[in-house]
Scaffold this motif. Structure first.
Motif, PDB file in Angstrom:
ATOM      1  N   GLY A 291      48.880  49.392  51.518  1.00 15.25           N
ATOM      2  CA  GLY A 291      48.972  48.741  50.215  1.00 15.25           C
ATOM      3  C   GLY A 291      48.920  47.224  50.339  1.00 15.25           C
ATOM      4  N   ASN A 292      49.637  46.680  51.315  1.00 17.60           N
ATOM      5  CA  ASN A 292      49.625  45.230  51.508  1.00 17.60           C
ATOM      6  C   ASN A 292      48.252  44.735  51.937  1.00 17.60           C
ATOM      7  OD1 ASN A 292      52.296  44.690  50.777  1.00 17.60           O
ATOM      8  ND2 ASN A 292      53.030  45.328  52.787  1.00 17.60           N
TER       9      ASN A 292
ATOM     10  N   LEU B 141      45.310  46.099  51.261  1.00 20.84           N
ATOM     11  CA  LEU B 141      44.381  46.160  50.132  1.00 20.84           C
ATOM     12  C   LEU B 141      44.764  45.167  49.031  1.00 20.84           C
ATOM     13  CD1 LEU B 141      43.455  49.841  49.256  1.00 20.84           C
ATOM     14  CD2 LEU B 141      42.016  48.056  50.213  1.00 20.84           C
ATOM     15  N   GLY B 142      46.082  45.060  48.776  1.00 23.03           N
ATOM     16  CA  GLY B 142      46.576  44.227  47.684  1.00 23.03           C
ATOM     17  C   GLY B 142      46.141  42.777  47.825  1.00 23.03           C
ATOM     18  N   ARG B 143      46.077  42.293  49.065  1.00 27.82           N
ATOM     19  CA  ARG B 143      45.646  40.919  49.313  1.00 27.82           C
ATOM     20  C   ARG B 143      44.212  40.681  48.877  1.00 27.82           C
ATOM     21  NH1 ARG B 143      48.756  41.067  54.166  1.00 27.82           N
ATOM     22  NH2 ARG B 143      47.046  41.955  55.371  1.00 27.82           N
TER      23      ARG B 143
ATOM     24  N   LEU C 287      42.639  42.244  46.350  1.00 23.59           N
ATOM     25  CA  LEU C 287      42.394  42.478  44.927  1.00 23.59           C
ATOM     26  C   LEU C 287      42.661  41.204  44.123  1.00 23.59           C
ATOM     27  CD1 LEU C 287      44.135  45.946  44.584  1.00 23.59           C
ATOM     28  CD2 LEU C 287      41.683  45.496  44.694  1.00 23.59           C
ATOM     29  N   ASP C 288      42.060  41.127  42.934  1.00 23.58           N
ATOM     30  CA  ASP C 288      42.327  39.999  42.050  1.00 23.58           C
ATOM     31  C   ASP C 288      43.816  39.943  41.751  1.00 23.58           C
ATOM     32  OD1 ASP C 288      39.741  39.276  41.926  1.00 23.58           O
ATOM     33  OD2 ASP C 288      39.311  40.269  40.017  1.00 23.58           O
ATOM     34  N   PRO C 289      44.392  38.741  41.790  1.00 22.14           N
ATOM     35  CA  PRO C 289      45.832  38.665  41.516  1.00 22.14           C
ATOM     36  C   PRO C 289      46.146  38.907  40.042  1.00 22.14           C
ATOM     37  CG  PRO C 289      44.908  36.482  41.871  1.00 22.14           C
ATOM     38  CD  PRO C 289      43.808  37.460  42.141  1.00 22.14           C
ATOM     39  N   ILE C 290      47.379  39.297  39.788  1.00 21.42           N
ATOM     40  CA  ILE C 290      47.876  39.410  38.420  1.00 21.42           C
ATOM     41  C   ILE C 290      48.276  38.001  37.992  1.00 21.42           C
ATOM     42  CG2 ILE C 290      49.692  40.405  36.980  1.00 21.42           C
ATOM     43  CD1 ILE C 290      49.856  42.671  39.154  1.00 21.42           C
ATOM     44  N   VAL C 291      47.745  37.527  36.881  1.00 20.04           N
ATOM     45  CA  VAL C 291      48.043  36.157  36.441  1.00 20.04           C
ATOM     46  C   VAL C 291      49.148  36.197  35.396  1.00 20.04           C
ATOM     47  CG1 VAL C 291      47.127  34.070  35.385  1.00 20.04           C
ATOM     48  CG2 VAL C 291      45.704  35.423  36.925  1.00 20.04           C
TER      49      VAL C 291
END
Lengths: 237, 230
Positions: free
Chosen positions: B215-216, B218-220, B222-226
């Protein structure tokens, strides 16, 4: 299908092999001379040099909003038998069925179509808003009729279920089912189960036939992944 | 009750075929498909037991607090269950002993197995992975899922396992959490964080991949949550 091409529809099963099952399946087809196979856009991985591709715009608006690609590719073996290797963009399984004129039609979830021989006609069927939005199978199903080979793919493994009278499927796991089965979208169990079971809405099938389900689904995977996204704080002007 | 494990190894699913009146308890959200002839009840914990306290503990444990109980009204009723993430499933038969299962690895247990969510074996140390544990005891089958492959490690003496890779272990093993390296600095910089030291004789089941690690990674990408601030 009268508008397709000069060759007569195939009524013989195609020689093929599905390898890498159930997690990384790919399909090898031996296309007889002058025979054509209709293939979902971008599913071709490799082929003999005398196999030619023609891209066709299919179905227009319905296909545009059904989640399928607007274009279908037709591959034809020129002059002699040719090999074609196909696969899906998602890791998973591939299943092949041979449909006949007298047998039941097949309904496919719109993203599951991989390939079909020219004897198969595909029609996009609107599911109705309630079923379409909540069934997880999408607003449209692809109805496959005629005689010939049909290949479909999944995310995860494909399991075949023989249905007599009734079966309940988690809506994200429907891949395909035979004509003669009807389904409705319902809540799972009682109200407590509906809200808290983690299952929510399910598809309840009635009748007799076969259903193919996939062992994993994309929406729960995304729901799991989403919290791992970074959070960026921005000042509002 | 017949348990068939299908489509192994990466996207494994379990088919359970019941005789009349047989029961199983499965993790909420794991049902993929089921025949008619199954009664479903959703509860906070084991049917017939008051479970509010246990449900709160389960909620605190980060695990779905709701369990689905399936009871067969006829012979031959069947149920397909699978976890959300890719990975394998195994069956473990309890014969009076106890098994500690990492909460996200729990899939289902037979009615004759008792599940205790209040097991606090690691209570004095916060696990870096945010993992919590369920204690299974009694007799009967427990279904366990992994992220990736499951492999058993026979412990005889002492063995060290990264906490993110523990699926389950025999309760008879002694264990303690500690740092992986000689110092805390090397443990954290080395990416290993906290490990579990098992002592004694028994089996630990491990998974080939850690969900939080994947998860970490892949999460890096992905587009961040703004989040907008006033």
């Amino acid at each position: 299908m009268s508008d397709t091409n000069q060759t007569s529809p195939s009524v013989k099963p195609l020689t093929h092999v599905i390898e890498g099952r159930p997690d990384f399946a790919y399909l090898k087809v031996q296309l007889p001379a002058q025979e054509t196979l209709r293939v979902e856009a971008s599913a071709m991985q490799a082929m003999d040099k005398h196999v030619t591709m023609r891209t066709r715009l299919k179905g227009g608006f319905k296909r545009l909003i059904s989640g399928e690609n607007l274009f279908l590719n037709e591959f034809t073996a020129q002059g002699k038998e040719g090999e074609l290797i196909l696969g899906s963009s998602l890791p998973g399984d591939i299943k092949r069925l041979y449909l006949t004129q007298n047998g039941p039609a097949l309904f496919l979830q719109s993203g599951s179509f991989l390939a079909a021989s020219t004897g198969i006609e595909t029609q996009t069927k609107f599911q109705g808003l309630i079923k379409g939005f909540f069934s997880g199978a999408g607003l449209f199903l692809i109805k496959c009729v005629g005689e010939g080979d049909i290949f479909f793919n999944s995310y995860g493994g494909i399991i075949e279920i023989q249905v007599e009278n009734e079966f309940i499927i988690d809506n994200n796991h429907i891949v395909a089912f035979t004509e003669g089965l009807e389904y409705s979208v319902e809540k799972f169990g009682g109200y407590k189960s509906f809200f808290f079971s983690g299952e929510g809405l399910v598809a309840r099938f009635h009748g007799n036939g076969r259903i193919w389900i996939q062992t994993r689904a994309m929406p729960p995977f995304f729901a799991w992944l989403n919290p791992f996204r970074r959070v960026v704080q921005k000042k509002r002007n | 009750m017949q348990i068939d494990i299908l489509a192994q190894p990466a996207n494994t699913i379990t088919k359970i075929t019941f005789a009349q009146n047989e029961e199983i308890t499965a993790e909420g959200g794991s049902m993929v498909a089921m025949s008619g002839g199954l009664d479903v009840q959703t509860t906070t914990h084991k049917r017939g037991k008051r479970g509010i306290g246990r449900a709160v503990k389960r909620a605190f444990a980060g695990e779905n607090i709701f369990l689905n109980h399936y009871k067969a009204e006829r012979d031959g009723a069947h149920l397909y269950i699978a976890p959300n993430l890719s990975g394998d499933i195994m069956t473990h038969e309890l014969q009076g002993g106890s098994l500690i299962v990492q909460a996200t690895s729990f899939l289902a247990h037979e009615a004759s197995v008792d599940m205790d969510v209040s097991w606090q074996g690691f209570k004095n140390m916060l696990s870096s992975e945010g993992l919590f544990w369920l204690k299974m005891s009694g007799t009967g089958k427990v279904l366990i899922n992994s992220f990736g492959a499951i492999y058993p490690v026979a412990v005889d003496g002492e063995y060290i396992v990264d906490t993110g890779h523990i699926v389950a272990f025999d309760e008879g093993l002694n264990f303690s959490l500690s740092k992986a390296g000689k110092s805390w600095m090397s443990s954290i910089l080395g990416g290993e964080g906290i490990v579990c030291r098992f002592k004694g004789k028994g089996t630990v089941w491990c998974q080939s991949h850690s969900p939080s690690g994947f998860g970490n990674a892949l999460g890096r990408l992905l587009d961040p949550i703004v989040e907008h601030q006033q």
